[in-house]
Motif scaffolding. Structure first.
Motif, PDB file in Angstrom:
ATOM      1  N   GLU A   1      -2.206   5.472 -24.016  1.00 19.02           N
ATOM      2  CA  GLU A   1      -1.652   4.139 -23.840  1.00 19.02           C
ATOM      3  C   GLU A   1      -1.169   3.917 -22.413  1.00 19.02           C
ATOM      4  N   ALA A   2      -0.630   4.954 -21.784  1.00 16.77           N
ATOM      5  CA  ALA A   2      -0.172   4.820 -20.406  1.00 16.77           C
ATOM      6  C   ALA A   2      -1.340   4.638 -19.455  1.00 16.77           C
ATOM      7  N   MET A   3      -2.461   5.310 -19.715  1.00 15.02           N
ATOM      8  CA  MET A   3      -3.607   5.204 -18.817  1.00 15.02           C
ATOM      9  C   MET A   3      -4.303   3.858 -18.931  1.00 15.02           C
TER      10      MET A   3
ATOM     11  N   GLU B   1       3.355   4.763  -9.492  1.00 18.73           N
ATOM     12  CA  GLU B   1       4.525   4.090 -10.073  1.00 18.73           C
ATOM     13  C   GLU B   1       4.150   3.366 -11.360  1.00 18.73           C
ATOM     14  N   GLU B   2       3.003   2.688 -11.347  1.00 16.13           N
ATOM     15  CA  GLU B   2       2.579   1.961 -12.540  1.00 16.13           C
ATOM     16  C   GLU B   2       2.340   2.906 -13.707  1.00 16.13           C
ATOM     17  N   LEU B   3       1.679   4.021 -13.436  1.00 14.56           N
ATOM     18  CA  LEU B   3       1.425   4.996 -14.498  1.00 14.56           C
ATOM     19  C   LEU B   3       2.725   5.586 -15.024  1.00 14.56           C
ATOM     20  N   LEU B   4       3.662   5.874 -14.122  1.00 19.04           N
ATOM     21  CA  LEU B   4       4.918   6.471 -14.554  1.00 19.04           C
ATOM     22  C   LEU B   4       5.723   5.500 -15.407  1.00 19.04           C
TER      23      LEU B   4
ATOM     24  N   LEU C   1       7.802   4.325 -20.704  1.00 23.50           N
ATOM     25  CA  LEU C   1       7.890   3.435 -21.862  1.00 23.50           C
ATOM     26  C   LEU C   1       7.354   4.107 -23.117  1.00 23.50           C
ATOM     27  N   GLN C   2       6.234   4.831 -22.991  1.00 27.69           N
ATOM     28  CA  GLN C   2       5.695   5.539 -24.141  1.00 27.69           C
ATOM     29  C   GLN C   2       6.638   6.655 -24.588  1.00 27.69           C
TER      30      GLN C   2
END
Length: 638
Positions: free
Chosen positions: A253-255, A377-380, A385-386
């Motif tokens: 979901e993060a990717m 930063e976006e991935l982190l 959140l996950q």
């Protein structure tokens, strides 16, 4: 707050139970009664005065001629009757008497006419003196009344807490600046810590907006855990206590984030690869070991100490076939690219992991200090959140509300999932968006929404549309008409006839005379004022208002209560240093009714000033007809 030293004495006013966004201002002067006595008016000159002055001006010369005739008649009568001797001296006396009657009567008639003509000026001066006396009396009475009203409302509270409704599940903060967010987190966070005993704050804003809240929490002896992201993300229990299945879901979901439906095949492929890798790793599944296993599948050079020799051989030879690895090479390369920057972040030892637990009592802050925007930063952000989603799905209790500052880059689908979990677990969720666009447009509006300053006109228009419109009646046309007419007419007529008849030795004389004077005065004034209203459908809050909000002001919108509730809130912590501030809501006070205020004043109830002041009694100028009659010229002179 202004400074740490000066703000320490106000901690008791910030750490008070009751979750609040700030304070609401209510002007205490709204509850002052207005002075009911109407302002004195200047009375006009009476019509009788103008009429008598005009009549005297017209009849002035006729009266003087009458007195000339009377003096001449007196002289003739005296001569005919022989009352005085017929000598020269007596003749002079008779003429002097007649002349005296003429001059005296004419002068007296002239004086009375002039007095009557000056009647309007005298009446105007009298009205002005009365008006000035009434104004002075009214001003003094009003000053005393206002002083008593100011004294009465001086103890009223002006600042009351803007408490969140007890049924609030989620709060959305949209817009604002770094200073406004810092003040809001200080006020709202302090009240949440005092009410709930715990709070988890994830700050993605790139600026230490929670710095002041951390200082206040430590000053109030609250256990504070501060974690710097991304460097210390591996020192938390964010993903360390998640099993292999949860870790795979979080990574996928993060990717992919808000990937469209057409990318579902890629997501399914990535899920299969990561699930197979996690099963090969056994019970010891971490992000660092998963990244090493994917690198082994890609035949990347390196030792990979996270994996044993047996694990590397099993992954290389038995996990996937050569054909599958060839077909799935783009997926493997994408997964490895996403996991590569996370290897060093989650390189903490087993002893370091679990040191910072999320959702425990006290204040836990995860602050992202890198202000640069990049893919890492976006991935982190998505991964954090996950991790929060996985933490909320675990059986362990999650203490306190959850605040996420800078949620603009989070996907809408994940925000909705997080909201559902918080509602189910009874966790208050606060989302703070810097802009009203992209995912924020779709996410806001679940419960309570607070709008801070939105400088962009498009975002302000969207916020105004969200708040809604309402029907109002406004003045559309105003018409005023002034008209008047004045008519004066005057007429004089004189008639005389002389007739002689009879014989020579007998003569008959007939004399006739008539005198007529008519005068008509008409004056009229017309004043007409009319206005019309029409129904319009306008914004409840105009977009320009949202663009011009101060840094510490916000507009709170509450829905779902049967009616739209909109109120203005101030979140400046320095408000607690002002007088007339309460940490609870303002008491309900009925606004004064002007009619009741006037009745209470005129009835002399306690708390109202007397009608006549001791130092300035009310002037008494009660005119009556006798006073006016004395000023008019005698009736028989008209």
């Amino acid at each position: 707050m202004t400074d740490s030293a000066g703000g320490s004495k106000y901690l008791d006013f910030l750490f008070v139970e009751g979750e609040r966004l700030g304070w609401i201002f209510r002007d205490r002067n709204r509850y002052r009664y207005h002075f009911p006595e109407p302002y004195p008016t200047l009375e006009p000159v009476r019509d009788e005065v103008f009429f008598d002055a005009a009549t005297a001006k017209v009849d002035k010369w006729r009266r003087m001629r009458r007195w000339v005739g009377i003096g001449f008649g007196v002289t003739v009568v005296l001569l005919c009757l022989g009352i005085v001797g017929q000598g020269p001296s007596d003749l002079r006396v008779i003429l002097a008497i007649g002349l005296a009657v003429m001059v005296g009567g004419a002068w007296h008639s002239w004086s009375n006419s002039r007095y009557a003509e000056a009647g309007p000026e005298r009446e105007r001066e009298k009205q002005l003196r009365r008006y000035e006396a009434h104004c002075a009396w009214w001003e003094e009475l009003r000053e005393q009344f206002d002083a008593e009203e100011r004294e009465r409302v001086s103890g009223y509270l002006e600042w009351g807490a803007a408490l969140l409704p007890p049924t609030t599940r989620r709060v959305d903060i949209v817009g604002g600046s770094a200073w406004g967010w810092e003040a809001l987190l200080t006020v709202m966070g302090a009240s949440m810590l005092r009410t709930r005993g715990a709070m988890t704050l994830v700050d993605f804003s790139g600026e230490p907006a929670c710095h002041e809240l951390v200082w206040l929490a430590r000053a109030a002896s609250v256990d504070v855990t501060a974690v710097r992201l991304p460097d210390q993300v591996g020192e938390t229990t964010l993903l360390s206590q998640v099993d292999g299945r949860g870790l795979v879901d979080s990574l996928v979901e993060a990717m992919h984030g808000d990937a469209p439906a057409g990318r579902r095949a890629d997501r399914a492929q990535d899920d299969r690869i990561l699930s197979t890798v996690c099963r090969a790793l056994g019970e010891d599944v971490t992000i660092r070991r998963i990244a090493a296993a994917v690198s082994v599948l890609l035949d990347e050079p390196g030792d990979f100490p996270e994996l044993s020799e047996a694990e590397r051989e099993h992954i290389t030879d038995s996990l996937f076939s050569d054909e599958f690895r060839r077909q799935a090479h783009p997926n493997l390369r994408r997964i490895e690219s996403h996991l590569y920057p996370l290897r060093e972040l989650f390189a903490a030892t087993d002893q370091e992991q679990g040191r910072h637990d999320l959702g425990k009592p006290g204040l836990t802050c995860l602050v992202y200090e890198n202000a640069a925007y990049n893919v890492r930063e976006e991935l982190l952000k998505e991964l954090v959140l996950q991790g929060l989603v996985q933490r909320l799905t675990s059986p362990e209790p999650f203490a306190g509300p959850l605040v996420i500052a800078g949620a603009d880059d989070l996907s809408h689908r994940h925000i909705e999932r997080l909201t559902d979990l918080c509602v189910r677990r009874g966790v208050r969720l606060v989302l703070m968006f810097r802009h009203l666009r992209d995912s924020a447009v779709r996410a806001v509006g679940a419960d309570v929404v607070a709008f801070m300053r939105l400088s962009n006109h498009e975002e302000a228009a969207r916020a105004a549309d969200f708040i809604g419109r309402q029907h109002t009646f406004v003045l559309s046309q105003l018409t005023r008409t002034l008209g008047g007419s004045q008519t004066h007419s005057q007429g004089n007529s004189l008639g005389f006839s002389d007739q002689t008849s009879g014989a020579l030795w007998q003569k008959h004389v007939s004399v006739g005379r008539s005198w007529t004077h008519t005068r008509t005065v008409a004056d009229s004034t017309n004043w007409n004022e009319s206005q019309s209203e029409q129904r319009v459908y306008e914004y409840v809050v105009e977009p320009r208002t949202l663009q011009d909000l101060p840094d510490y002001a916000l507009i709170e919108v509450t829905q779902g209560t049967g009616r739209l509730s909109v109120r203005s809130v101030e979140c400046n912590p320095d408000i607690i240093s002002l007088p007339r501030v309460t940490t609870g809501p303002l008491p309900d006070l009925p606004l004064p009714d002007p009619a009741q205020a006037a009745a209470a004043y005129l009835s002399g109830e306690p708390g109202t000033p007397p009608r006549n002041l001791p130092g300035q009694p009310r002037p008494d100028y009660d005119d009556d007809e006798s006073e006016w009659a004395e000023e008019r010229y005698p009736e028989d002179w008209r």
